[in-house]
Design a protein around this motif. Structure first.
Motif, PDB file in Angstrom:
ATOM      1  N   PHE A 110      25.940  46.201  37.346  1.00  0.00           N
ATOM      2  CA  PHE A 110      26.856  45.595  38.312  1.00  0.00           C
ATOM      3  C   PHE A 110      26.686  44.074  38.330  1.00  0.00           C
ATOM      4  O   PHE A 110      27.667  43.320  38.372  1.00  0.00           O
ATOM      5  CB  PHE A 110      26.601  46.166  39.705  1.00  0.00           C
ATOM      6  N   THR A 111      25.439  43.607  38.294  1.00  0.00           N
ATOM      7  CA  THR A 111      25.168  42.172  38.317  1.00  0.00           C
ATOM      8  C   THR A 111      25.757  41.484  37.091  1.00  0.00           C
ATOM      9  O   THR A 111      26.336  40.386  37.188  1.00  0.00           O
ATOM     10  CB  THR A 111      23.651  41.920  38.385  1.00  0.00           C
ATOM     11  N   GLU A 112      25.633  42.130  35.934  1.00  0.00           N
ATOM     12  CA  GLU A 112      26.230  41.578  34.707  1.00  0.00           C
ATOM     13  C   GLU A 112      27.748  41.471  34.836  1.00  0.00           C
ATOM     14  O   GLU A 112      28.351  40.456  34.471  1.00  0.00           O
ATOM     15  CB  GLU A 112      25.868  42.455  33.514  1.00  0.00           C
ATOM     16  N   ASP A 113      28.372  42.517  35.366  1.00  0.00           N
ATOM     17  CA  ASP A 113      29.829  42.504  35.516  1.00  0.00           C
ATOM     18  C   ASP A 113      30.266  41.472  36.549  1.00  0.00           C
ATOM     19  O   ASP A 113      31.313  40.820  36.399  1.00  0.00           O
ATOM     20  CB  ASP A 113      30.329  43.898  35.912  1.00  0.00           C
ATOM     21  N   LEU A 114      29.464  41.314  37.622  1.00  0.00           N
ATOM     22  CA  LEU A 114      29.795  40.331  38.648  1.00  0.00           C
ATOM     23  C   LEU A 114      29.710  38.917  38.084  1.00  0.00           C
ATOM     24  O   LEU A 114      30.541  38.056  38.399  1.00  0.00           O
ATOM     25  CB  LEU A 114      28.847  40.491  39.834  1.00  0.00           C
ATOM     26  N   THR A 115      28.724  38.694  37.216  1.00  0.00           N
ATOM     27  CA  THR A 115      28.599  37.377  36.578  1.00  0.00           C
ATOM     28  C   THR A 115      29.819  37.084  35.714  1.00  0.00           C
ATOM     29  O   THR A 115      30.334  35.949  35.695  1.00  0.00           O
ATOM     30  CB  THR A 115      27.321  37.322  35.723  1.00  0.00           C
TER      31      THR A 115
ATOM     32  N   ALA B  25      35.113  34.237  35.083  1.00  0.00           N
ATOM     33  CA  ALA B  25      36.571  34.282  34.983  1.00  0.00           C
ATOM     34  C   ALA B  25      37.219  33.462  36.099  1.00  0.00           C
ATOM     35  O   ALA B  25      38.203  32.751  35.869  1.00  0.00           O
ATOM     36  CB  ALA B  25      37.042  35.739  35.043  1.00  0.00           C
ATOM     37  N   ILE B  26      36.689  33.537  37.300  1.00  0.00           N
ATOM     38  CA  ILE B  26      37.245  32.768  38.415  1.00  0.00           C
ATOM     39  C   ILE B  26      37.010  31.274  38.195  1.00  0.00           C
ATOM     40  O   ILE B  26      37.911  30.446  38.386  1.00  0.00           O
ATOM     41  CB  ILE B  26      36.613  33.246  39.742  1.00  0.00           C
TER      42      ILE B  26
END
Length: 310
Positions: free
Chosen positions: A258-263, A268-269
């Motif tokens: 999850f942390t990898e995907d959140l990064t 992207a933002i």
């Protein structure tokens, strides 16, 4: 739902009579599953509330008294108490009895409970995937399990008839039933339940800690998403503390991903990568639609929804 009125057990002992335990009692009475339902709670206040509601035939202040002569024993306290409970009841279980539970972690439960059960007693761990943010003996209702899944994780070598009996029990309580490996269950629930709860607890805590936002503003301007987080974060703190401590490996594994995907989302933002955001939101919307189509989109009872026969 077709109700078979023949009792499956002469006596069922519920060790823990909160939301899940009391709901099981209501479901058993609705389906005629037990001739006698015994409930255990260590606190007199809890037993008094249960007596007022009336879902148990007898209430006990010790687990040993509750399990005496029981055919089916269910551990329904927070999972952190399971080891001591199993140690207490082990010498008092009758031969041929089935012991189960309702904990949302399974590897740790098998580790903590199994060694304390005597030979001739069958252990069939279970996890009814149902609940609300409410707790206590007054919170239970018979329809909680209707159309929901109950996962069984019997250890290797468990008596086949005992497994079938527990399957029958949960089907007559209204649930769909699936059998899976305990470690696989813990990974699946880590992503579908445990980490989402952790995120909810954390985001509500973050909002409360923001110096620029007052607590009154958090409450006053709560939009739909934050309201959903606060509903999840209102769940029983003792139960969830024990879940995370007893499913730490699976939770940490899922949190790492999850942390990898959140990064990646942060990146992207930051770089204005609208395509990445749009593609993710499109894919996750399809998952939401699939959950709705499967009838698992609300914690409310699945009244009138079709159920697969098995």
């Amino acid at each position: 739902m077709t109700i078979d009125s023949k009792p499956l057990f002469a006596k069922v002992a519920l060790l823990g009579i909160g939301l899940i335990g009391s709901s099981m009692a209501h479901a058993m009475k609705r389906a005629g599953l037990a001739a006698h339902i015994a409930g255990y709670a260590p606190h007199a206040e809890t037993r008094d509330k249960a007596e007022h509601v009336g879902f148990a035939d007898s209430l006990h202040d010790t687990p040993e008294a509750a399990v005496r002569d029981a055919d089916f024993v269910v551990l329904a306290t927070p999972v952190g108490a399971f080891a001591e409970l199993a140690k207490q009841i082990g010498p008092h279980l009758k031969a041929g009895a089935i012991v189960s539970d309702v904990g949302s972690v399974k590897t740790a439960v098998i580790r903590d409970v199994g060694p304390h059960l005597p030979k001739g007693v069958h252990f069939v761990p279970a996890h009814p995937i149902a609940g609300t943010e409410q707790s206590g003996p007054e919170a239970g209702f018979a329809e909680l399990f209707d159309g929901r899944w109950c996962v069984l994780t019997p250890p290797e070598g468990t008596d086949a008839q005992a497994i079938e009996t527990v399957k029958t029990f949960w089907r007559r309580c209204g649930s769909e039933v699936e059998v899976m490996d305990a470690r696989h269950h813990d990974i699946v629930l880590g992503i579908t339940s445990h980490v989402p709860h952790l995120i909810a607890y954390n985001i509500v805590g973050t909002a409360a800690d923001l110096e620029e936002v007052t607590q009154s503003e958090v409450i006053k301007f709560s939009a739909g998403g934050f309201r959903d987080f606060t509903r999840i974060a209102a769940s029983d703190p003792t139960m969830w503390r024990d879940v995370f401590l007893n499913n730490r490996e699976a939770v940490l594994e899922v949190l790492g991903r999850f942390t990898e995907d959140l990064t990646a989302l942060q990146r992207a933002i930051r770089w204005g990568d609208g395509e990445t955001l749009f593609n993710l939101f499109t894919r996750t919307r399809e998952i939401r639609r699939s959950i709705i189509e499967a009838g698992q989109d609300t914690s409310a009872p699945n009244f009138g929804r079709s159920r697969k026969k098995s």
